[in-house]
Scaffold this active site. Structure first.
Site, PDB file in Angstrom:
ATOM      1  N   VAL A  85       0.836  -1.203   0.000  1.00 44.10           N
ATOM      2  CA  VAL A  85       0.000   0.000   0.000  1.00 44.10           C
ATOM      3  C   VAL A  85       0.872   1.254   0.000  1.00 44.10           C
ATOM      4  O   VAL A  85       0.603   2.226  -0.708  1.00 44.10           O
ATOM      5  CB  VAL A  85      -0.960  -0.040   1.214  1.00 44.10           C
ATOM      6  CG1 VAL A  85      -1.689   1.276   1.380  1.00 44.10           C
ATOM      7  CG2 VAL A  85      -1.971  -1.168   1.048  1.00 44.10           C
ATOM      8  N   THR A 120      -0.441  -4.393   9.637  1.00 43.41           N
ATOM      9  CA  THR A 120      -1.203  -4.713  10.848  1.00 43.41           C
ATOM     10  C   THR A 120      -1.526  -6.204  10.804  1.00 43.41           C
ATOM     11  O   THR A 120      -2.665  -6.595  10.567  1.00 43.41           O
ATOM     12  CB  THR A 120      -2.506  -3.887  10.923  1.00 43.41           C
ATOM     13  OG1 THR A 120      -3.228  -4.069   9.701  1.00 43.41           O
ATOM     14  CG2 THR A 120      -2.235  -2.419  11.115  1.00 43.41           C
ATOM     15  N   THR A 146      -5.015  -0.967   6.951  1.00 41.44           N
ATOM     16  CA  THR A 146      -6.336  -1.437   7.379  1.00 41.44           C
ATOM     17  C   THR A 146      -6.301  -1.635   8.889  1.00 41.44           C
ATOM     18  O   THR A 146      -5.494  -2.406   9.391  1.00 41.44           O
ATOM     19  CB  THR A 146      -6.674  -2.763   6.699  1.00 41.44           C
ATOM     20  OG1 THR A 146      -6.653  -2.520   5.305  1.00 41.44           O
ATOM     21  CG2 THR A 146      -8.043  -3.267   7.094  1.00 41.44           C
ATOM     22  N   GLU A 193      -4.346  -6.157  -5.452  1.00 43.20           N
ATOM     23  CA  GLU A 193      -3.048  -6.540  -5.978  1.00 43.20           C
ATOM     24  C   GLU A 193      -3.235  -6.982  -7.426  1.00 43.20           C
ATOM     25  O   GLU A 193      -4.223  -7.622  -7.768  1.00 43.20           O
ATOM     26  CB  GLU A 193      -2.437  -7.663  -5.143  1.00 43.20           C
ATOM     27  CG  GLU A 193      -2.139  -7.202  -3.733  1.00 43.20           C
ATOM     28  CD  GLU A 193      -1.381  -8.223  -2.915  1.00 43.20           C
ATOM     29  OE1 GLU A 193      -0.779  -9.146  -3.490  1.00 43.20           O
ATOM     30  OE2 GLU A 193      -1.393  -8.090  -1.679  1.00 43.20           O
ATOM     31  N   CYS A 238      -5.141  -9.653   2.520  1.00 42.60           N
ATOM     32  CA  CYS A 238      -6.222  -8.760   2.964  1.00 42.60           C
ATOM     33  C   CYS A 238      -7.471  -9.506   3.401  1.00 42.60           C
ATOM     34  O   CYS A 238      -7.850  -9.459   4.565  1.00 42.60           O
ATOM     35  CB  CYS A 238      -6.552  -7.772   1.870  1.00 42.60           C
ATOM     36  SG  CYS A 238      -5.251  -6.570   1.678  1.00 42.60           S
ATOM     37  N   ARG A 262       1.195 -14.846   0.285  1.00 33.37           N
ATOM     38  CA  ARG A 262       0.712 -14.872   1.670  1.00 33.37           C
ATOM     39  C   ARG A 262      -0.730 -15.409   1.707  1.00 33.37           C
ATOM     40  O   ARG A 262      -1.580 -14.950   0.962  1.00 33.37           O
ATOM     41  CB  ARG A 262       0.784 -13.463   2.269  1.00 33.37           C
ATOM     42  CG  ARG A 262       2.222 -13.011   2.474  1.00 33.37           C
ATOM     43  CD  ARG A 262       2.301 -11.596   2.922  1.00 33.37           C
ATOM     44  NE  ARG A 262       1.783 -10.668   1.932  1.00 33.37           N
ATOM     45  CZ  ARG A 262       1.677  -9.357   2.118  1.00 33.37           C
ATOM     46  NH1 ARG A 262       2.050  -8.822   3.260  1.00 33.37           N
ATOM     47  NH2 ARG A 262       1.198  -8.579   1.171  1.00 33.37           N
TER      48      ARG A 262
HETATM   49  C1  UDX Z   1      -8.751  -7.285  -1.740  1.00 29.90           C
HETATM   50  C2  UDX Z   1      -9.893  -6.310  -2.070  1.00 29.90           C
HETATM   51  O1  UDX Z   1     -10.506  -6.689  -3.310  1.00 29.90           O
HETATM   52  C3  UDX Z   1      -9.357  -4.886  -2.145  1.00 29.90           C
HETATM   53  O2  UDX Z   1     -10.422  -3.976  -2.380  1.00 29.90           O
HETATM   54  C4  UDX Z   1      -8.662  -4.558  -0.835  1.00 29.90           C
HETATM   55  O3  UDX Z   1      -8.115  -3.270  -0.852  1.00 29.90           O
HETATM   56  C5  UDX Z   1      -7.585  -5.571  -0.540  1.00 29.90           C
HETATM   57  O4  UDX Z   1      -8.130  -6.876  -0.537  1.00 29.90           O
HETATM   58  P1  UDX Z   1      -6.749  -8.428  -3.089  1.00 29.90           P
HETATM   59  O5  UDX Z   1      -6.321  -9.059  -1.810  1.00 29.90           O
HETATM   60  O6  UDX Z   1      -5.711  -7.817  -3.970  1.00 29.90           O
HETATM   61  O7  UDX Z   1      -7.832  -7.270  -2.827  1.00 29.90           O
HETATM   62  O8  UDX Z   1      -7.462  -9.570  -3.939  1.00 29.90           O
HETATM   63  P2  UDX Z   1      -8.907  -9.812  -4.571  1.00 29.90           P
HETATM   64  O9  UDX Z   1      -8.905  -9.485  -6.004  1.00 29.90           O
HETATM   65  O10 UDX Z   1      -9.960  -9.202  -3.740  1.00 29.90           O
HETATM   66  O11 UDX Z   1      -8.983 -11.413  -4.440  1.00 29.90           O
HETATM   67  C6  UDX Z   1      -8.909 -12.016  -3.158  1.00 29.90           C
HETATM   68  C7  UDX Z   1      -8.978 -13.518  -3.270  1.00 29.90           C
HETATM   69  O12 UDX Z   1     -10.280 -13.927  -3.625  1.00 29.90           O
HETATM   70  C8  UDX Z   1      -8.046 -14.141  -4.307  1.00 29.90           C
HETATM   71  O13 UDX Z   1      -7.447 -15.287  -3.730  1.00 29.90           O
HETATM   72  C9  UDX Z   1      -8.968 -14.522  -5.457  1.00 29.90           C
HETATM   73  O14 UDX Z   1      -8.486 -15.627  -6.183  1.00 29.90           O
HETATM   74  C10 UDX Z   1     -10.235 -14.868  -4.686  1.00 29.90           C
HETATM   75  N1  UDX Z   1     -11.461 -14.705  -5.479  1.00 29.90           N
HETATM   76  C11 UDX Z   1     -11.828 -13.475  -5.952  1.00 29.90           C
HETATM   77  C12 UDX Z   1     -12.293 -15.803  -5.708  1.00 29.90           C
HETATM   78  O15 UDX Z   1     -11.989 -16.919  -5.272  1.00 29.90           O
HETATM   79  N2  UDX Z   1     -13.459 -15.628  -6.403  1.00 29.90           N
HETATM   80  C13 UDX Z   1     -13.836 -14.415  -6.881  1.00 29.90           C
HETATM   81  O16 UDX Z   1     -14.908 -14.336  -7.484  1.00 29.90           O
HETATM   82  C14 UDX Z   1     -13.003 -13.310  -6.653  1.00 29.90           C
END
Ligand code: UDX
Length: 451
Positions: free
Chosen positions: A11, A86, A121, A156, A279, A346
């Site tokens: 971030v 955090t 966060t 990400e 996250c 992670r």
């Molecule tokens: C997330 C939030 O989307 C973002 O707004 C916040 O600021 C940080 O956390 P991120 O951790 O980058 O972002 O990943 P994200 O795209 O949300 O995907 C999270 C996980 O969910 C991934 O492991 C992805 O494979 C999984 N996922 C996502 C699913 O299994 N199905 C889906 O339909 C969408």
């Protein structure tokens, strides 16, 4: 405006880089000397599309500097973004010691009043605690600090684009002057007054993002509430997938139709191996803990977490059913990152899957376009190959655990011929079942007919 960023993780780097990109003067610092050495040398410690170009351009323009002297960084900015980690404690509660350390640093090193903005966060009430800590630690120099909360919603893999083209900007403030300062920081983004490094020659037309001004407590809750709701949506789709498997329905048909209802929306209904990353899993735990600490039972989220943990077990059951005996089998794994377009492993489901396969005696080899180095630090010794075809060679089973586009485009006929047995377990529903079966694969995925 002159801006300081404390914490050069995901971030922090995206915030610092993008705010410099849109015209501010930014100084970044971090207490990890290795990380700082890399950044001072012009290298970027994470893989994130466009971030290296953004950082390099901002440095060339003289608007972005990295310093190990935290005091210098604190004094440089009129506004200070706290972007430190955090991490979760064993209980799920967020560990806020890094925020406390930064409060002490700011209070003792600043020579003028500052707006201190929490971007990490954090659970609700942290802004209040931060304000108290700043007041306690600065009692000798008598400086007054204002506090604001400005949660970051970037994903990400698309972090730079998300920062520069946000759906919304949320700021939690106590004073009018803090709101005005935040508006000034985000003015270039709100008004689209920047050269976009993601879209050339021009950005697609998008509505102007609203800047929502709330109390600090609401702003803190918005981030947790959003991430937990996304997690809940994914778990809902995953339970639907289990149901579809039993009833002979197709989860993709079901979620597609659901998503066309604007009250539901199409995103985050992709069934598969479940959510990972730093996250969603951590935020949901912290939210459950926070709710419990004030006497609210957020059972809905506990169930969301349980469903997510179970995805790994369900995949392993499919593997066991197909292989019969797992011990000594050659298992290829395509994908280590928690999602495509990142090197972040992670809480990646693939890591847990591999750990479990190794514990059951499988011979595992893996491939990921970006995440092999980071995965190597977390996994027991397994074989890594840059070339996915090497992973498939003589394999008894091949698992897809991250939906990289590169994997979709592989020559699957060639893979079939390389494998000892053409057994494919697509834990991300990346490929078309009919096509794979027509190629002669024994193909399994989640929630689709014949899975
Ligand atoms: C997330 C939030 O989307 C973002 O707004 C916040 O600021 C940080 O956390 P991120 O951790 O980058 O972002 O990943 P994200 O795209 O949300 O995907 C999270 C996980 O969910 C991934 O492991 C992805 O494979 C999984 N996922 C996502 C699913 O299994 N199905 C889906 O339909 C969408």
């Amino acid at each position: 405006m002159r801006i300081s960023v404390i914490g050069c993780g995901y971030v922090g780097l995206v915030t610092g880089g993008c705010l410099a990109e849109v015209g501010h003067e930014v100084v970044c610092t971090d207490n990890d000397p290795g990380r700082m050495a890399m950044l001072e040398g012009g290298r970027v410690p994470i893989y994130e599309p466009h971030l290296d170009a953004v950082l390099a351009a901002a440095r060339r323009a003289g608007r972005l500097t990295f310093t190990r002297h935290a005091g210098e960084a604190v004094r440089a900015g009129d506004a200070i973004f706290i972007c430190v980690g955090t991490p979760p404690r064993q209980t799920g509660e967020a560990d806020l010691s890094a925020i406390d350390n930064v409060a002490r640093l700011i209070a003792t090193e600043a020579r003028s009043p500052k707006l201190v903005i929490e971007k990490s966060t954090v659970p609700a009430q942290t802004g209040l605690q931060l304000k108290r800590a700043l007041a306690v630690y600065s009692r000798k120099n008598g400086l007054a600090f204002r506090v604001a909360s400005n949660p970051e919603f970037l994903r990400e893999g698309t972090a730079v684009e998300d920062f520069l083209h946000p759906d919304r900007i949320v700021v939690g403030v106590e004073e009018q002057s803090s709101e005005e300062q935040c508006r000034e920081i985000y003015r270039p983004i709100l008004e689209g007054l920047f050269h976009c490094p993601v879209h050339t020659p021009a950005c697609p037309p998008t509505p102007t993002p609203p800047m929502l001004v709330t109390t600090i407590a609401s702003s803190e809750l918005i981030k947790h509430a959003s991430n937990s709701f996304l997690a809940l949506k994914i778990s809902y789709a995953n339970v639907l997938a289990d149901l579809c498997e039993r009833l002979g329905a197709n989860v993709e048909e079901v979620t597609r139709a659901m998503g066309l209802d604007p009250r539901i929306g199409p995103q985050f209904l992709r069934a598969g191996l479940g959510f990972g990353g730093f996250c969603l899993p951590k935020d949901i735990q912290a939210f459950i803990w926070l709710a419990e600490s004030v006497g609210v039972d957020f059972g809905l989220l506990k169930e969301t977490e349980r469903v997510n943990r179970q995805r790994i077990e369900l995949l392993l059951e499919k593997v066991r059913r197909a292989l019969w005996v797992v011990k000594d089998k050659q298992v290829g794994v395509l994908g280590l990152a928690f999602k495509p377009n990142t090197d972040d492993v992670r809480f990646a489901p693939a890591i847990e899957v591999i750990n479990r396969l190794v514990a059951e005696g499988a011979q595992v080899r893996a491939c990921d376009p970006e995440a092999m180095e980071k995965a190597g630090a977390l996994l027991p010794p397994i074989a890594y190959h840059r070339d996915p075809y090497e992973v498939a060679k003589n394999a008894d089973a091949l698992l897809i655990t991250t939906e990289w586009e590169e994997f979709r485009r592989l020559d699957w006929e060639r893979i079939r011929d390389l494998m000892a047995r053409p057994l494919l377990l697509d834990a991300r529903n990346l490929l078309d079942p009919a096509q794979m079966k027509a190629l002669g694969f024994e193909y399994h995925s989640f929630g689709r007919p014949g899975c």
